[in-house]
Design an enzyme around this catalytic site. Structure first.
Site, PDB file in Angstrom:
ATOM      1  N   GLU A   4      -3.488  -4.897  -2.427  1.00 56.56           N
ATOM      2  CA  GLU A   4      -3.981  -6.131  -1.813  1.00 56.56           C
ATOM      3  C   GLU A   4      -5.036  -5.792  -0.759  1.00 56.56           C
ATOM      4  O   GLU A   4      -4.875  -4.859   0.010  1.00 56.56           O
ATOM      5  CB  GLU A   4      -2.811  -6.894  -1.176  1.00 56.56           C
ATOM      6  N   THR A   8       0.869  -1.185   0.000  1.00 63.68           N
ATOM      7  CA  THR A   8       0.000   0.000   0.000  1.00 63.68           C
ATOM      8  C   THR A   8       0.903   1.231   0.000  1.00 63.68           C
ATOM      9  O   THR A   8       1.722   1.399   0.909  1.00 63.68           O
ATOM     10  CB  THR A   8      -0.887  -0.002   1.258  1.00 63.68           C
ATOM     11  N   CYS A  56      -2.393  -1.482   9.116  1.00 58.07           N
ATOM     12  CA  CYS A  56      -2.940  -0.840   7.906  1.00 58.07           C
ATOM     13  C   CYS A  56      -3.777   0.404   8.191  1.00 58.07           C
ATOM     14  O   CYS A  56      -3.413   1.503   7.765  1.00 58.07           O
ATOM     15  CB  CYS A  56      -3.752  -1.847   7.111  1.00 58.07           C
ATOM     16  N   LEU A 112      -6.497  -8.364   1.316  1.00 58.69           N
ATOM     17  CA  LEU A 112      -6.711  -9.460   2.266  1.00 58.69           C
ATOM     18  C   LEU A 112      -6.762  -8.944   3.703  1.00 58.69           C
ATOM     19  O   LEU A 112      -6.199  -7.894   4.019  1.00 58.69           O
ATOM     20  CB  LEU A 112      -5.609 -10.518   2.126  1.00 58.69           C
TER      21      LEU A 112
HETATM   22  P1  NAD Z   1       5.410  -7.207   6.820  1.00 59.78           P
HETATM   23  O1  NAD Z   1       6.140  -6.217   7.625  1.00 59.78           O
HETATM   24  O2  NAD Z   1       4.703  -8.336   7.487  1.00 59.78           O
HETATM   25  O3  NAD Z   1       6.408  -7.866   5.757  1.00 59.78           O
HETATM   26  C1  NAD Z   1       7.329  -7.145   4.995  1.00 59.78           C
HETATM   27  C2  NAD Z   1       8.508  -8.085   4.657  1.00 59.78           C
HETATM   28  O4  NAD Z   1       9.343  -7.451   3.694  1.00 59.78           O
HETATM   29  C3  NAD Z   1       9.395  -8.389   5.858  1.00 59.78           C
HETATM   30  O5  NAD Z   1       9.508  -9.805   6.009  1.00 59.78           O
HETATM   31  C4  NAD Z   1      10.755  -7.764   5.490  1.00 59.78           C
HETATM   32  O6  NAD Z   1      11.852  -8.470   6.009  1.00 59.78           O
HETATM   33  C5  NAD Z   1      10.694  -7.823   3.979  1.00 59.78           C
HETATM   34  N1  NAD Z   1      11.585  -6.903   3.255  1.00 59.78           N
HETATM   35  C6  NAD Z   1      11.882  -5.614   3.519  1.00 59.78           C
HETATM   36  N2  NAD Z   1      12.725  -5.114   2.602  1.00 59.78           N
HETATM   37  C7  NAD Z   1      12.976  -6.105   1.712  1.00 59.78           C
HETATM   38  C8  NAD Z   1      13.754  -6.225   0.522  1.00 59.78           C
HETATM   39  N3  NAD Z   1      14.465  -5.201   0.037  1.00 59.78           N
HETATM   40  N4  NAD Z   1      13.777  -7.409  -0.120  1.00 59.78           N
HETATM   41  C9  NAD Z   1      13.075  -8.457   0.343  1.00 59.78           C
HETATM   42  N5  NAD Z   1      12.303  -8.412   1.446  1.00 59.78           N
HETATM   43  C10 NAD Z   1      12.254  -7.259   2.127  1.00 59.78           C
HETATM   44  O7  NAD Z   1       4.406  -6.381   5.924  1.00 59.78           O
HETATM   45  P2  NAD Z   1       2.915  -6.764   5.465  1.00 59.78           P
HETATM   46  O8  NAD Z   1       1.983  -6.693   6.609  1.00 59.78           O
HETATM   47  O9  NAD Z   1       2.968  -8.013   4.628  1.00 59.78           O
HETATM   48  O10 NAD Z   1       2.584  -5.510   4.528  1.00 59.78           O
HETATM   49  C11 NAD Z   1       3.251  -5.313   3.313  1.00 59.78           C
HETATM   50  C12 NAD Z   1       2.522  -4.230   2.545  1.00 59.78           C
HETATM   51  O11 NAD Z   1       1.208  -4.682   2.219  1.00 59.78           O
HETATM   52  C13 NAD Z   1       2.341  -2.914   3.301  1.00 59.78           C
HETATM   53  O12 NAD Z   1       2.415  -1.859   2.396  1.00 59.78           O
HETATM   54  C14 NAD Z   1       0.920  -3.033   3.843  1.00 59.78           C
HETATM   55  O13 NAD Z   1       0.329  -1.772   4.059  1.00 59.78           O
HETATM   56  C15 NAD Z   1       0.232  -3.773   2.724  1.00 59.78           C
HETATM   57  N6  NAD Z   1      -0.939  -4.543   3.141  1.00 59.78           N
HETATM   58  C16 NAD Z   1      -0.899  -5.240   4.309  1.00 59.78           C
HETATM   59  C17 NAD Z   1      -2.005  -6.001   4.679  1.00 59.78           C
HETATM   60  C18 NAD Z   1      -2.007  -6.754   5.986  1.00 59.78           C
HETATM   61  O14 NAD Z   1      -3.077  -7.171   6.414  1.00 59.78           O
HETATM   62  N7  NAD Z   1      -0.864  -6.947   6.644  1.00 59.78           N
HETATM   63  C19 NAD Z   1      -3.135  -6.055   3.852  1.00 59.78           C
HETATM   64  C20 NAD Z   1      -3.120  -5.358   2.655  1.00 59.78           C
HETATM   65  C21 NAD Z   1      -2.011  -4.603   2.301  1.00 59.78           C
END
Ligand code: NAD
Length: 448
Positions: free
Chosen positions: A156, A127, A268, A158
């Site tokens: 996304e 996001t 989020c 979810l």
């Molecule tokens: P998260 O913090 O759980 O995971 C992010 C991952 O990215 C971590 O494991 C980190 O080590 C890895 N990372 C960071 N830099 C990296 C790089 N250069 N190369 C490879 N890996 C790297 O985050 P999340 O909750 O999965 O959210 C990710 C995005 O999706 C955010 O923008 C969030 O707003 C969006 N989003 C999240 C949700 C949710 O429910 N968590 C739902 C929809 C959208």
């Protein structure tokens, strides 16, 4: 198709596993060696129902691999999905460093392949502030020069706790592209997920990025709205549960996201509301509604904590008390404790000299990692309540909905429940001899 997920968090891992499950060849890349080690041993680093089985099945089939090797992961992919975190500071500035870092790495990997390699599609799934996909495009272009590649945005939707189901049966898929050809690639990729007739909306990149913020801001607005109504109900002696029944049965309104409580948390809604306010500031557009939604949300936890303070006769009265906290993550069915209302309450209580016990069915280890021994974690909800002057309920896990109240009363020192999720019938609790505080309903004192 060869797909690479950048980041194996809640979004990247679920997306990668579900795409592998429909036959794609998926590489999940992360920079965290601990995570990759766990994943390679079939240990899911997050709590997400249904995910582990799918992980194991698809890794064993050879369609799903995990790696720390950025270059190889980027070079083999037809499509690269950036799923890294986009956290914000309290003012709402989005930390773009993970997105920028990924874009630079991708640029270098593409450059090495040279101009004859097939053009890759770089997809922003995180996001992001509107315009970020073009920022990613410009970063990569500044590294690769004339080598061809495409960018797209695919937000996304979810929900943690239901992530696998949500991904497999999305209400809609939104994709922002710059060319019809890339749009067709997405139609092929998502076709197995929309067989139930739900739509794939292919649109311009900026609108796709905005859809995600508009959706999350609207959901956050519903939560703050019902919480404000709950506060009004308390002031006038009305019962928010009855009010929401009467209000939500209007088909124009509906029941979703209109449950009063402690306000939204998680990774989020808080940051996405702030990001909208910040984007408005930067463009000279006052985001009055988003501002109010954020303010109401911040206030809600304080108002609830004030009930605890008042019950114990003021701040001084809290000193030396013991409180058990049921539910520590930001909602049930997840171990995610980011911006969890429960932890705000725990920290406040600790500040007034309260001894805090905690219980959560799946988030306990994350809480221990973050809070250390400032909170005494228990693996049983009644042990968490033992010798406590009160318990506080912050999430509506099913096991909290019909506890054994006799057992609870027998282990507690005081019979006081602060219920941030309105789980119980007030009269019943009064008859059982409890002081019972909830949200948007008049408190009950023991009637026996
Ligand atoms: P998260 O913090 O759980 O995971 C992010 C991952 O990215 C971590 O494991 C980190 O080590 C890895 N990372 C960071 N830099 C990296 C790089 N250069 N190369 C490879 N890996 C790297 O985050 P999340 O909750 O999965 O959210 C990710 C995005 O999706 C955010 O923008 C969030 O707003 C969006 N989003 C999240 C949700 C949710 O429910 N968590 C739902 C929809 C959208």
């Amino acid at each position: 198709m060869h797909l690479t997920m950048v980041g194996t968090g809640y979004v990247g891992l679920v997306t990668g596993v579900c795409f592998a499950n429909t036959g794609n060849d998926v590489t999940c890349l992360d920079v965290d060696p601990e995570k990759i080690k766990k994943l390679e041993a079939d240990i899911c680093p997050i709590y997400e129902p249904g995910l582990t089985d799918l992980m194991i099945k698809n890794r064993q089939s050879g369609r799903l691999t995990y790696t720390l090797d950025k270059k190889a992961a980027y070079q083999r992919a037809d499509m690269i999905f950036i799923c890294v975190g986009t956290p914000s500071d309290d003012k709402g500035h989005t930390d773009m460093s993970y997105i920028d870092g990924a874009a630079e790495d991708i640029g270098h990997a593409i450059k090495e392949l040279g101009p004859d390699a097939k053009a890759k599609v770089i997809v922003v799934k995180s996001t992001v502030p509107v315009g970020t996909t073009f920022r990613v495009r410009d970063t990569i272009k500044s590294i690769v020069g004339d080598i061809k590649f495409h960018v797209a945005d695919n937000p996304e939707f979810l929900k943690e706790g239901d992530a696998v189901t949500d991904f497999n049966k999305p209400d809609r898929v939104v994709v922002g592209v710059e060319s019809e050809m890339v749009g067709e690639m997405f139609r092929d990729l998502y076709d197995p997920f929309v067989r139930n007739g739900h739509p794939i909306f292919i649109m311009d990149v900026l609108s796709a990025e905005m859809v995600k913020y508009a959706s999350n801001n609207f959901l956050a607005t519903k939560i703050s709205f019902i919480n404000e109504m709950a506060n009004l109900c308390e002031a006038y002696g009305a019962n928010i549960n009855r009010v929401r029944e009467g209000m939500c049965s209007d088909s124009r309104i509906g029941h979703h996201f209109l449950y009063p409580g402690l306000g939204y948390g998680g990774s989020c809604f808080p940051k996405d509301t702030l990001a909208c306010i910040m984007m408005g500031d930067q463009a000279g557009v006052t985001m009055q509604v988003s501002n109010a939604v954020h303010g109401t949300n911040e206030r809600q936890r304080n108002l609830f904590f004030n009930k605890i303070v008042k019950h114990f006769g003021g701040e001084m009265g809290l000193n030396g008390k013991k409180i058990g906290f049921w539910g520590l993550a930001f909602k049930p069915r997840t171990d995610d404790i980011r911006k969890a209302p429960a932890l705000t309450l725990v920290r406040k209580a600790l500040g007034y000299g309260v001894t805090c016990n905690g219980y959560d069915p799946v988030a306990a280890s994350n809480v221990s990692m973050e809070m250390g021994d400032t909170i005494d974690i228990h693996d049983d909800m009644y042990e968490c309540a033992r010798d406590c002057d009160a318990i506080v309920i912050s999430t509506d896990w099913p096991e909290f909905k019909s506890p054994d109240f006799d057992k609870l009363a027998s282990v507690m020192k005081g019979k006081v429940i602060f219920d941030g999720r309105n789980l119980y019938r007030r009269q019943h609790l009064g008859e059982l001899g409890f002081h019972y505080y909830s949200v948007g309903r008049t408190p009950i004192t023991p009637t026996t």
